[in-house]
Design a protein around this motif. Structure first.
Motif, PDB file in Angstrom:
ATOM      1  N   GLY A 152      -1.440 -27.063  42.341  1.00 51.13           N
ATOM      2  CA  GLY A 152      -0.638 -27.898  41.457  1.00 51.13           C
ATOM      3  C   GLY A 152      -0.837 -27.630  39.983  1.00 51.13           C
ATOM      4  O   GLY A 152      -0.231 -28.287  39.143  1.00 51.13           O
ATOM      5  N   VAL A 153      -1.667 -26.671  39.627  1.00 47.92           N
ATOM      6  CA  VAL A 153      -1.969 -26.429  38.223  1.00 47.92           C
ATOM      7  C   VAL A 153      -0.814 -25.688  37.537  1.00 47.92           C
ATOM      8  O   VAL A 153      -0.083 -24.918  38.165  1.00 47.92           O
ATOM      9  N   THR A 154      -0.669 -25.951  36.259  1.00 52.67           N
ATOM     10  CA  THR A 154       0.284 -25.229  35.407  1.00 52.67           C
ATOM     11  C   THR A 154      -0.513 -24.578  34.280  1.00 52.67           C
ATOM     12  O   THR A 154      -1.681 -24.914  34.059  1.00 52.67           O
ATOM     13  N   GLY A 155       0.137 -23.681  33.561  1.00 48.47           N
ATOM     14  CA  GLY A 155      -0.515 -23.080  32.405  1.00 48.47           C
ATOM     15  C   GLY A 155      -0.933 -24.129  31.394  1.00 48.47           C
ATOM     16  O   GLY A 155      -2.035 -24.079  30.848  1.00 48.47           O
ATOM     17  N   GLN A 156      -0.067 -25.097  31.157  1.00 43.26           N
ATOM     18  CA  GLN A 156      -0.380 -26.162  30.202  1.00 43.26           C
ATOM     19  C   GLN A 156      -1.624 -26.933  30.644  1.00 43.26           C
ATOM     20  O   GLN A 156      -2.510 -27.219  29.842  1.00 43.26           O
ATOM     21  N   MET A 157      -1.717 -27.254  31.928  1.00 45.31           N
ATOM     22  CA  MET A 157      -2.886 -27.968  32.445  1.00 45.31           C
ATOM     23  C   MET A 157      -4.140 -27.098  32.375  1.00 45.31           C
ATOM     24  O   MET A 157      -5.223 -27.579  32.080  1.00 45.31           O
ATOM     25  N   MET A 158      -3.994 -25.804  32.659  1.00 43.96           N
ATOM     26  CA  MET A 158      -5.138 -24.900  32.667  1.00 43.96           C
ATOM     27  C   MET A 158      -5.811 -24.857  31.302  1.00 43.96           C
ATOM     28  O   MET A 158      -7.035 -24.763  31.210  1.00 43.96           O
ATOM     29  N   LYS A 159      -5.030 -24.947  30.250  1.00 37.17           N
ATOM     30  CA  LYS A 159      -5.616 -24.885  28.905  1.00 37.17           C
ATOM     31  C   LYS A 159      -6.653 -25.986  28.696  1.00 37.17           C
ATOM     32  O   LYS A 159      -7.602 -25.803  27.951  1.00 37.17           O
ATOM     33  N   GLY A 160      -6.499 -27.102  29.400  1.00 39.52           N
ATOM     34  CA  GLY A 160      -7.444 -28.200  29.265  1.00 39.52           C
ATOM     35  C   GLY A 160      -8.810 -27.913  29.847  1.00 39.52           C
ATOM     36  O   GLY A 160      -9.814 -28.464  29.401  1.00 39.52           O
ATOM     37  N   TYR A 161      -8.881 -27.068  30.850  1.00 38.31           N
ATOM     38  CA  TYR A 161     -10.196 -26.800  31.429  1.00 38.31           C
ATOM     39  C   TYR A 161     -10.721 -25.397  31.181  1.00 38.31           C
ATOM     40  O   TYR A 161     -11.820 -25.063  31.608  1.00 38.31           O
ATOM     41  N   ILE A 162     -10.001 -24.587  30.427  1.00 38.82           N
ATOM     42  CA  ILE A 162     -10.519 -23.260  30.070  1.00 38.82           C
ATOM     43  C   ILE A 162     -11.837 -23.363  29.298  1.00 38.82           C
ATOM     44  O   ILE A 162     -12.750 -22.579  29.558  1.00 38.82           O
ATOM     45  N   PRO A 163     -11.997 -24.320  28.377  1.00 37.41           N
ATOM     46  CA  PRO A 163     -13.286 -24.410  27.681  1.00 37.41           C
ATOM     47  C   PRO A 163     -14.474 -24.619  28.625  1.00 37.41           C
ATOM     48  O   PRO A 163     -15.593 -24.236  28.300  1.00 37.41           O
ATOM     49  N   TYR A 164     -14.225 -25.201  29.786  1.00 40.54           N
ATOM     50  CA  TYR A 164     -15.300 -25.445  30.746  1.00 40.54           C
ATOM     51  C   TYR A 164     -15.532 -24.247  31.665  1.00 40.54           C
ATOM     52  O   TYR A 164     -16.463 -24.248  32.456  1.00 40.54           O
ATOM     53  N   MET A 165     -14.682 -23.239  31.564  1.00 34.59           N
ATOM     54  CA  MET A 165     -14.818 -22.058  32.412  1.00 34.59           C
ATOM     55  C   MET A 165     -15.924 -21.131  31.935  1.00 34.59           C
ATOM     56  O   MET A 165     -16.538 -20.450  32.742  1.00 34.59           O
ATOM     57  N   GLN A 166     -16.150 -21.063  30.623  1.00 32.14           N
ATOM     58  CA  GLN A 166     -17.114 -20.091  30.126  1.00 32.14           C
ATOM     59  C   GLN A 166     -18.517 -20.290  30.693  1.00 32.14           C
ATOM     60  O   GLN A 166     -19.141 -19.303  31.079  1.00 32.14           O
ATOM     61  N   PRO A 167     -19.037 -21.528  30.792  1.00 35.54           N
ATOM     62  CA  PRO A 167     -20.345 -21.663  31.436  1.00 35.54           C
ATOM     63  C   PRO A 167     -20.330 -21.188  32.893  1.00 35.54           C
ATOM     64  O   PRO A 167     -21.291 -20.574  33.359  1.00 35.54           O
TER      65      PRO A 167
END
Length: 167
Positions: free
Chosen positions: A47-62
């Protein structure tokens, strides 16, 4: 088919479809070995969209630092084309941020962007617009691109061949 006893070296897999009278469908391979390492099958959600993904990209780096993977496969677009807020520009902004986050951890990471096949959703923006945007992004950013949109054909064609469990 389970093939055992191979040494932990490079191998080739060849599929011979000689005399095949129908459509050959290959649904995947799972390769395992005894050498250290891991395979992460999915790190996302439906159910994810590109717009939604931007919200959790900062949490991906760890997470990326904990899993310094060599190859990232990104399938995105199935939901974007049906939602007005997830424009092609938002979509590309998400791909840009996602690519930067993973490359900050592993500059040599291989990234394959995959545009999904056409589903039976009602389009706000044609899925082909996201395909074109993703393709241009992949070319400009040294990423690979897999075009399932054109390979699968229309939803009616692929559904008639049993490729969809839902719409």
């Amino acid at each position: 088919v389970d093939i055992t006893g191979l040494a932990n070296t490079a191998h080739s897999l060849e599929i011979d479809t000689t005399n095949n009278t129908g459509v050959a469908a290959i649904h995947g391979f799972s390769l395992t070995n005894t050498v250290g390492g891991y395979e992460v099958v999915k790190m996302g959600n439906g159910g994810v969209t590109g717009q939604m993904m931007k919200g959790y990209i900062p949490y991906m780096q760890p997470v990326a630092a904990d899993f310094p993977i060599n190859l990232l496969l990104v399938i995105l677009g199935t939901n974007d084309y049906r939602i007005a807020a997830s424009t092609p520009a938002e979509y590309i902004d998400a791909l840009t941020k996602l690519t930067a986050a993973w490359r900050a951890v592993n500059p040599a990471i291989g990234i394959v962007f995959i545009i999904p096949p056409q589903s039976d959703g009602v389009a706000v923006v044609p899925l082909s617009s996201y395909r074109d945007a993703m393709y241009a992004f992949a070319l400009a950013n040294n990423c690979e691109f897999l075009n399932m949109y054109d390979v699968f054909g229309s939803y009616a064609q692929s559904a008639a061949l049993g490729q969809w469990a839902d719409s």
